[in-house]
Design a protein around this motif. Structure first.
Motif, PDB file in Angstrom:
ATOM      1  N   UNK A 102       0.858  -1.181   0.000  1.00  0.00           N
ATOM      2  CA  UNK A 102       0.000   0.000   0.000  1.00  0.00           C
ATOM      3  C   UNK A 102       0.895   1.233   0.000  1.00  0.00           C
ATOM      4  N   UNK A 103       0.488   2.256  -0.731  1.00  0.00           N
ATOM      5  CA  UNK A 103       1.259   3.491  -0.760  1.00  0.00           C
ATOM      6  C   UNK A 103       0.358   4.662  -0.435  1.00  0.00           C
ATOM      7  N   UNK A 104       0.804   5.447   0.525  1.00  0.00           N
ATOM      8  CA  UNK A 104       0.110   6.679   0.895  1.00  0.00           C
ATOM      9  C   UNK A 104       1.066   7.834   0.604  1.00  0.00           C
ATOM     10  N   UNK A 105       0.581   8.863  -0.029  1.00  0.00           N
ATOM     11  CA  UNK A 105       1.466   9.968  -0.365  1.00  0.00           C
ATOM     12  C   UNK A 105       0.671  11.260  -0.459  1.00  0.00           C
ATOM     13  N   UNK A 106       1.413  12.339  -0.458  1.00  0.00           N
ATOM     14  CA  UNK A 106       0.767  13.631  -0.586  1.00  0.00           C
ATOM     15  C   UNK A 106       1.796  14.737  -0.712  1.00  0.00           C
ATOM     16  N   UNK A 107       1.436  15.786  -1.455  1.00  0.00           N
ATOM     17  CA  UNK A 107       2.270  16.970  -1.571  1.00  0.00           C
ATOM     18  C   UNK A 107       2.140  17.802  -0.291  1.00  0.00           C
ATOM     19  N   UNK A 108       3.273  18.235   0.232  1.00  0.00           N
ATOM     20  CA  UNK A 108       3.283  19.103   1.398  1.00  0.00           C
ATOM     21  C   UNK A 108       3.675  20.497   0.921  1.00  0.00           C
TER      22      UNK A 108
END
Length: 604
Positions: A397-403
């Motif tokens: 599973x991959x969780x990501x986001x732009x900060x």
């Protein structure tokens, strides 16, 4: 709310009724022979669902009236009707002042069901053996005539609990060992009221082992189209003695106040409902509360209706696993990573989840709904979720986001306000859909704290001030603290004592400063002081410098790119006026370099 498209159901009935019109109109026409002696007739009434909202359900009705005469009938006709379900009046509609053209006329009526009436109807449906009679009662009014038409009755039945009745022969196994042999299961409704509906599940089981089997607590959850209508736990432990047979009973209560929400979902889903009953053992472990599903008492049923048309309702069972001899998914590893982007930084987390069940088992594929959140001092950096299907073996599973830069600046402000201390929290959760139950799969959370001390090299430092090789003053008991930061800048509040070593007065005009972090210039400026110290005297000076917070995100990226390491360089100088001249004096003793290291985002 949205409008349901298409015809969800129609009920058509042919009514023949004489209509009387005004003597001035049709009476005159009859005398001239223009109008035949045949009266207008109502040929059909058709209903379909209209607009559906959380508060009410629309019914659109089309009434077809045939006027066999050669002339129109003026606006003297009225049509009305009532709709009831098991004697619970659900809706009524009417129209009046209708004119009839020669031949076929379509009249449109609109009314609605108050969704607050759904619990009363539901109680009547359950108490009547899951049977409902839909009654449409029309009437026609014309000049000098009011006549009721024959009521149209349609009956439909559901059979939601039949799949719970079985001589199952199932076994409950753990690691290949039979824990319980299931001999019989059953479910039954109690007497329903407007507010609640009792529902009991029973399972007769045999314990073939030489030791008792005990569940500390049993829980249940009943949902209809994902609307939870009942949930709870038993108050007492359940024990099946060694080598004996006993009955497990679950007494649930449906909250009928939730049924108006279910009703809307039922109609919007083409009159289809997925009834999910989940019974489980509640286990308290070191990791928290866990659910051990009891599928022999759990069931999934899909039922469909055709209410307005009075069509046959259908019920079918959704297959589920027979026992809870399974291994739930478990988390193998968690890896985190940061990278720089054009718009800021990107944070990603990779979670390896292992499904140990073989491909040919009932749980060879498991639906998973997961979410993840990362925060620094309650400033959310990443909040992401994913829905996937776990195959056998390892799944990633991959969780990501732009900060964004703005988010980084908000974190920096919180870091300063918290005494250069940051609490990193990661939290996540996942729900595995096992077919017969939804089982929580905990994702490992984490709490870390990291600290910096960027002003440490300045505090309590003594420094001499020399002009042309002669000491003219001494700075001592110096201190620097952070002020109240804003999105634009971070104040450095500088204070200390200055002792004039000479007999002539000396004025400290300005205090200069430069701060770099990994070659990113955070500050390069000077602030006004303007304090005069008489000869051989000591005075307190206070001033404020500022970091440019617009540079914080660039420093943050460099800090991450260098493995969470920062080379900090801080230098100071003062501008003093002595004997009519100004001199800039570097404060080398107060200037310093330092290496700041954190370990906030390493592998878990």
């Amino acid at each position: 709310m949205s409008i349901v498209g298409g015809t969800l159901g129609k009920v058509a009935a042919v009514f023949a009724v004489g209509l009387v019109v005004s003597a001035a109109g049709v009476g005159a026409a009859l005398s001239t022979g223009v109008v035949s002696p045949q009266p207008p007739t109502v040929e059909s009434v058709e209903n379909e669902w209209g607009e559906i909202s959380a508060e009410r359900t629309g019914i659109d009705t089309t009434v077809v009236v045939n006027n066999p005469n050669g002339v129109g009938v003026p606006g003297v006709v009225g049509v009305s009707y009532d709709v009831s379900m098991n004697d619970v009046q659900m809706a009524s509609g009417k129209t009046g002042g209708v004119s009839l053209s020669p031949g076929r006329n379509e009249l449109t009526l609109q009314t609605h069901i108050d969704n607050e009436k759904i619990p009363a109807w539901w109680a009547s449906h359950i108490n009547n053996g899951e049977k409902t009679t839909l009654s449409v009662d029309p009437s026609v009014k014309a000049a000098f005539l009011s006549k009721g038409l024959p009521a149209q009755n349609r009956t439909f039945e559901t059979d939601m609990l039949s799949s719970f009745e079985s001589q199952s022969g199932q076994s409950v196994e753990v690691n290949g060992q039979t824990v319980l042999a299931v001999e019989e299961t059953d479910a039954s409704w109690g007497r329903a009221t407007r507010n609640e509906t009792p529902l009991q599940f029973t399972g007769t089981v045999r314990n073939p082992n030489g030791a008792p089997v005990e569940f500390s607590k049993l829980g249940y959850e009943v949902s209809m189209n994902d609307v939870t209508v009942a949930e709870g736990t038993t108050g007492e432990p359940v024990e099946i003695a060694a080598n004996s047979t006993d009955t497990i009973r679950i007494n649930a209560t449906l909250d009928n106040r939730k049924l108006d929400e279910w009703w809307v979902s039922h109609l919007r889903n083409d009159e289809t409902t997925r009834l999910n009953v989940s019974v489980f053992a509640v286990a308290e472990t070191d990791s928290g509360t866990e659910r051990v599903p009891l599928p022999f008492l759990s069931q999934r049923v899909v039922f469909e209706t055709d209410i307005l048309a009075g069509g046959q309702a259908t019920t079918r069972t959704v297959e589920s696993s027979d026992g809870f001899g399974f291994e739930p998914p478990r988390v193998g590893s968690v890896e985190r990573d940061w990278s720089a982007t054009d718009s800021g930084t990107q944070f990603s987390t990779r979670v390896v989840v292992n499904n140990p069940n073989p491909a040919d088992s009932a749980l060879g594929e498991v639906g998973l709904d997961a979410n993840y959140r990362v925060a620094l001092n309650d400033v959310t950096l990443v909040e992401d979720g994913t829905q996937t299907t776990l195959g056998p073996g390892e799944n990633q599973l991959k969780f990501s986001g732009e900060v964004s830069d703005r988010t980084i600046t908000k974190w920096w402000i919180s870091h300063v306000e918290n005494g250069e201390r940051t609490r990193l929290t990661t939290a996540g959760g996942a729900t595995a859909d096992l077919g017969f139950a939804k089982l929580p799969v905990p994702l490992p959370g984490e709490n870390r704290t990291f600290e910096t001390d960027m002003l440490a090299g300045f505090s309590k430092t003594d420094q001499t001030v020399s002009v042309r090789g002669r000491t003219v003053a001494r700075l001592h008991d110096m201190n620097s603290t952070w002020g109240d930061a804003t999105m634009e800048r971070t104040p450095m509040e500088i204070s200390g004592d200055v002792t004039n070593e000479r007999s002539r007065p000396l004025t400290v005009k300005k205090f200069g400063y430069r701060v770099t972090a990994n070659d990113v210039v955070l500050a390069d400026d000077e602030s006004r002081v303007g304090t005069t110290i008489p000869g051989k005297a000591t005075r307190r000076i206070e001033t404020t410098g500022y970091l440019d917070n617009e540079k914080i995100p660039a420093w943050w990226v460099s800090h991450l790119n260098r493995g969470e390491r920062t080379k900090l360089s801080v230098s100071y100088y003062v501008v003093v006026e002595y004997r009519g001249q100004q001199f800039t004096v570097q404060l080398d003793g107060m200037s310093y370099t330092d290496t700041i290291e954190t370990n906030a985002f390493g592998s878990a």
